[in-house]
Design a protein around this motif. Sequence first.
Motif, PDB file in Angstrom:
ATOM      1  N   LEU A 196      -6.147   7.281  -0.933  1.00 55.11           N
ATOM      2  CA  LEU A 196      -5.234   7.750  -0.047  1.00 55.11           C
ATOM      3  C   LEU A 196      -4.212   8.798  -0.626  1.00 55.11           C
ATOM      4  O   LEU A 196      -3.969   8.582  -2.009  1.00 55.11           O
ATOM      5  CB  LEU A 196      -4.476   6.594   0.601  1.00 55.11           C
ATOM      6  CG  LEU A 196      -5.380   5.619   1.308  1.00 55.11           C
ATOM      7  CD1 LEU A 196      -4.498   4.262   1.877  1.00 55.11           C
ATOM      8  CD2 LEU A 196      -6.076   6.259   2.374  1.00 55.11           C
ATOM      9  N   PRO A 197      -3.547   9.685  -0.081  1.00 56.45           N
ATOM     10  CA  PRO A 197      -2.619  10.732  -0.442  1.00 56.45           C
ATOM     11  C   PRO A 197      -1.300  10.172  -0.724  1.00 56.45           C
ATOM     12  O   PRO A 197      -0.504  10.169   0.321  1.00 56.45           O
ATOM     13  CB  PRO A 197      -2.776  11.739   0.315  1.00 56.45           C
ATOM     14  CG  PRO A 197      -3.219  11.160   1.781  1.00 56.45           C
ATOM     15  CD  PRO A 197      -4.010   9.885   1.439  1.00 56.45           C
ATOM     16  N   ILE A 198      -1.244   9.028  -1.539  1.00 54.91           N
ATOM     17  CA  ILE A 198       0.044   8.267  -1.879  1.00 54.91           C
ATOM     18  C   ILE A 198       0.675   8.608  -3.172  1.00 54.91           C
ATOM     19  O   ILE A 198      -0.065   8.782  -4.103  1.00 54.91           O
ATOM     20  CB  ILE A 198      -0.116   6.767  -1.509  1.00 54.91           C
ATOM     21  CG1 ILE A 198      -1.142   6.257  -2.501  1.00 54.91           C
ATOM     22  CG2 ILE A 198      -0.419   6.765   0.159  1.00 54.91           C
ATOM     23  CD1 ILE A 198      -1.304   4.755  -2.272  1.00 54.91           C
ATOM     24  N   ASP A 199       1.910   8.365  -3.372  1.00 57.71           N
ATOM     25  CA  ASP A 199       2.699   8.425  -4.533  1.00 57.71           C
ATOM     26  C   ASP A 199       3.022   7.372  -5.080  1.00 57.71           C
ATOM     27  O   ASP A 199       3.229   6.954  -6.405  1.00 57.71           O
ATOM     28  CB  ASP A 199       3.855   9.237  -4.440  1.00 57.71           C
ATOM     29  CG  ASP A 199       3.580  10.699  -3.957  1.00 57.71           C
ATOM     30  OD1 ASP A 199       3.183  11.524  -4.371  1.00 57.71           O
ATOM     31  OD2 ASP A 199       3.694  10.645  -2.531  1.00 57.71           O
ATOM     32  N   GLU A 200       3.450   6.368  -4.463  1.00 55.41           N
ATOM     33  CA  GLU A 200       3.971   4.894  -4.719  1.00 55.41           C
ATOM     34  C   GLU A 200       3.889   3.768  -4.241  1.00 55.41           C
ATOM     35  O   GLU A 200       3.213   3.787  -2.872  1.00 55.41           O
ATOM     36  CB  GLU A 200       5.472   5.348  -4.399  1.00 55.41           C
ATOM     37  CG  GLU A 200       6.373   4.334  -4.930  1.00 55.41           C
ATOM     38  CD  GLU A 200       7.933   4.428  -4.579  1.00 55.41           C
ATOM     39  OE1 GLU A 200       8.526   5.370  -5.271  1.00 55.41           O
ATOM     40  OE2 GLU A 200       8.344   3.920  -3.243  1.00 55.41           O
TER      41      GLU A 200
END
Length: 280
Positions: A196-200
């Motif tokens: 998934l396009p997640i950072d944190e």
Amino acid sequence: DATKTEHRSFRLYKEGEDEAHLERLNLVEELREVMAGTTEELFMVYQPKLNLKTQKIEKVESLIRWIKADGTFVSPELFIDLAEQSGLIIKLTHWVLDSVLKQQASWAKSNLHLKVAINISAQDIAHADFIDFLFQKIDRYQVDPNLITLELTERDIMTNEDLVVSRLNQLKRLGIQISVDDYGIGQSSLGKLKQLPIDELKIDKTFILELDQSEKDQQIVSSTIELSHKLGLTVVAEGVENEASLNMLREMNCDHIQGYFLSRPVKSDVLIEWLGAYDA
Ligand code: C2E
Ligand code: MG
Ligand code: MG
Ligand code: MG
């Protein structure tokens, strides 16, 4: 006799249900009015996060509060849930975005460029106008998109995965960061999240509240942090209530912490004062 009692208890049950249902409907109606009005029953509070690497406060989480004119506190868990069920959440999130970005603009005037993590719901991100609305506010208040993180739960992402993922990609291209809230209490594995396009990742507070007392929690948290880092994700621990837990998280290489030990969520003026004292 038995039939009579059964009938009676059934009616009582029904009445109780209706009452609860009516109360919820009333609350939704009240919320709608409060949002449209000019009272200050609804407001935002901000809880600082500490960057364990830099020892700095670079970011806060915005949390909504509703305190009625008569002093009654309405739990956000309750009214956010009602807003989601009734569809009012879209308008409520508009209210939140306007309020938070206006606040960021005002901080920026005194040269305070705080990042804010804003909670949103599955329905918000799925809504066709969400990104447009957010960027209207970004333009209006001249806020740097890099100062905005959106927090969604795993469930929010998974309920409408394809659509949500495409929206998240779009948001990330525009400079917005994405954080997965309440991680660990849902269904998804880290393996799933890596796509998934997640950072944190925000580790849910149920694993953190008694971290210093529970070896199991320590195992779960340290391996989550290790794996997250391998996947290139930043890790936040929420619900840090004591120094022992904070020290453990530092040992475990956790990136950010948030919790009552540092500060409760507070109004902007209290936050500013707190930040001043923290720096000193
Ligand atoms: P969340 O996003 O997981 O927020 C963290 C919750 O943990 C907050 O509860 C915060 O006050 C609380 N908390 C922070 N530190 C500690 C600690 O050390 N110990 C304990 N026991 N609790 C701590 P709050 O403010 O009652 O919010 C509850 C939930 O309501 C939030 O959970 C979020 O899901 C939702 N919510 C709050 N504000 C908003 C909003 O503006 N929009 C949306 N969509 N949801 C919101
Ligand atoms: Mg949150
Ligand atoms: Mg959370
Ligand atoms: Mg939550």
